[in-house]
Design an enzyme around this catalytic site. Structure first.
Site, short mmCIF file in Angstrom:
data_model
loop_
_atom_site.label_atom_id
_atom_site.label_comp_id
_atom_site.label_asym_id
_atom_site.label_seq_id
_atom_site.Cartn_x
_atom_site.Cartn_y
_atom_site.Cartn_z
N ASN A 1 0.86 -1.18 0.00
CA ASN A 1 0.00 0.00 0.00
C ASN A 1 0.90 1.23 0.00
O ASN A 1 1.32 1.71 1.06
CB ASN A 1 -0.90 0.00 1.23
CG ASN A 1 -1.75 1.26 1.33
OD1 ASN A 1 -1.87 2.02 0.37
ND2 ASN A 1 -2.32 1.51 2.49
N GLY B 1 2.58 -3.01 4.88
CA GLY B 1 1.83 -1.85 5.33
C GLY B 1 1.43 -2.02 6.78
O GLY B 1 2.13 -2.67 7.56
N GLY B 2 0.27 -1.48 7.13
CA GLY B 2 -0.21 -1.56 8.50
C GLY B 2 -1.33 -2.56 8.66
O GLY B 2 -1.54 -3.43 7.81
N ASP B 3 -2.06 -2.41 9.75
CA ASP B 3 -3.14 -3.35 10.05
C ASP B 3 -4.26 -3.28 9.01
O ASP B 3 -4.94 -4.28 8.75
CB ASP B 3 -3.71 -3.06 11.44
CG ASP B 3 -2.71 -3.39 12.54
OD1 ASP B 3 -2.03 -4.42 12.44
OD2 ASP B 3 -2.61 -2.60 13.50
N GLY B 4 -4.46 -2.12 8.39
CA GLY B 4 -5.50 -1.99 7.37
C GLY B 4 -5.18 -2.81 6.13
O GLY B 4 -6.05 -3.52 5.60
N GLU C 1 -7.16 -6.33 4.65
CA GLU C 1 -7.63 -6.59 3.28
C GLU C 1 -7.02 -7.87 2.72
O GLU C 1 -7.71 -8.65 2.05
CB GLU C 1 -7.30 -5.40 2.37
CG GLU C 1 -8.18 -4.19 2.61
CD GLU C 1 -8.15 -3.22 1.45
OE1 GLU C 1 -7.54 -3.54 0.40
OE2 GLU C 1 -8.74 -2.13 1.57
N THR D 1 0.92 2.74 9.64
CA THR D 1 0.75 3.59 10.82
C THR D 1 0.68 2.75 12.08
O THR D 1 1.34 3.02 13.08
CB THR D 1 -0.53 4.44 10.68
OG1 THR D 1 -0.46 5.19 9.47
CG2 THR D 1 -0.67 5.39 11.86
N GLY D 2 -0.15 1.72 12.03
CA GLY D 2 -0.29 0.83 13.18
C GLY D 2 0.17 -0.57 12.84
O GLY D 2 0.03 -1.03 11.71
#
Length: 251
Positions: A54, A113-116, A120, A152-153
């Site tokens: 991402n 990437g992060g948790d988002g 997905e 971010t997270g």
């Protein structure tokens, strides 16, 4: 890397248009079984690894850090692996990329990437209430899930006791060690399922996460802003939760 163990099922949304991978080598279609073990993966063949990136994550930081990491990743993995890079272009794109990669016989799909992004990719492992499988129905091969935390997270990484270090993540991928993790599913009012492997929040915590997603441009500060906004005007609500035959009431 992780193998998914499903404990609830639902009806998944229809697939979108397949994605296109950028591969340094063609993905091998003749994939031999790769049993789950706590040792290193077999070196008898090249592994096909698909990295779902991402680039807009963490206000663009994910894309920049990925470019810095890529030379090291290639130096550690390209000898034994086919490295396929696929950049997401918007919401839910990682779901489609993951489904296509699994059908083409990828050994692992790694969320960058992060948790988002991870969320997905996890949802891409399922379609129509079932695990997505390789086009080659005779193959005993299964696709693993991987993570390089660059968002971010990275709460999922902390849950496993992993440091938020992408270089350490590359080393874990290089070793090819697999372990199991459970997958949960939530069916909304429409019956559309959402799969998760980390945490599912209700009420105040869910509101805080929702508001935080609006302020990702501020980095980790977004979680503080989200929590403060969620507290404003918050009212407690009674909850009735039934697990198996036991009913729990929270007031």
């Amino acid at each position: 890397m992780i193998c998914l163990s499903q404990f609830a099922l639902g009806r998944a949304p229809p697939m979108a248009k397949p994605s296109v991978f950028r591969a340094e080598h063609p993905m091998a279609l003749d994939l031999s079984p790769n049993p789950i073990s706590h040792g290193a993966a077999s070196s008898s063949r090249r592994r096909d690894l698909v990295f779902v990136v991402n680039p807009r994550g963490a206000s663009g930081r994910t894309g920049k850090e990925w470019k810095k990491l890529l030379p090291y990743l290639r130096s550690r993995l390209s000898v034994d692996c086919n490295i396929c890079e696929s950049l997401t272009s918007g919401p839910s794109h990682a779901i489609d990329i993951t489904r296509e990669a699994i059908k083409e016989g990828a050994d692992a799909v790694i969320a960058v990437g992060g948790d988002g992004t991870l969320h997905e990719v996890v949802n891409g492992f399922f379609s129509a209430g079932k695990l997505v499988t390789n086009h080659n129905r005779e193959s005993a091969h299964s696709t693993a899930l991987g993570l390089i935390p660059l968002g971010t997270g990275s709460d999922f990484a902390r849950t496993f006791g992993w440091r938020n270090d992408p270089y350490e993540a590359v080393e874990r991928i290089a070793k090819g060690v697999r372990s199991w993790v459970d997958v949960g599913v939530i069916n909304g009012e429409t019956g559309e399922p959402h799969y998760f492997i980390n945490v599912a929040d209700l009420h105040l915590s869910a509101k805080a996460g929702y508001y935080a997603s609006r302020y990702k441009r501020f980095g980790n500060l977004c979680y503080v802003i989200g929590a403060l906004q969620a507290f404003m005007g918050h009212r407690n609500q009674d909850l009735r939760v039934k697990v198996s035959s036991c009913l729990y009431i929270f007031v």
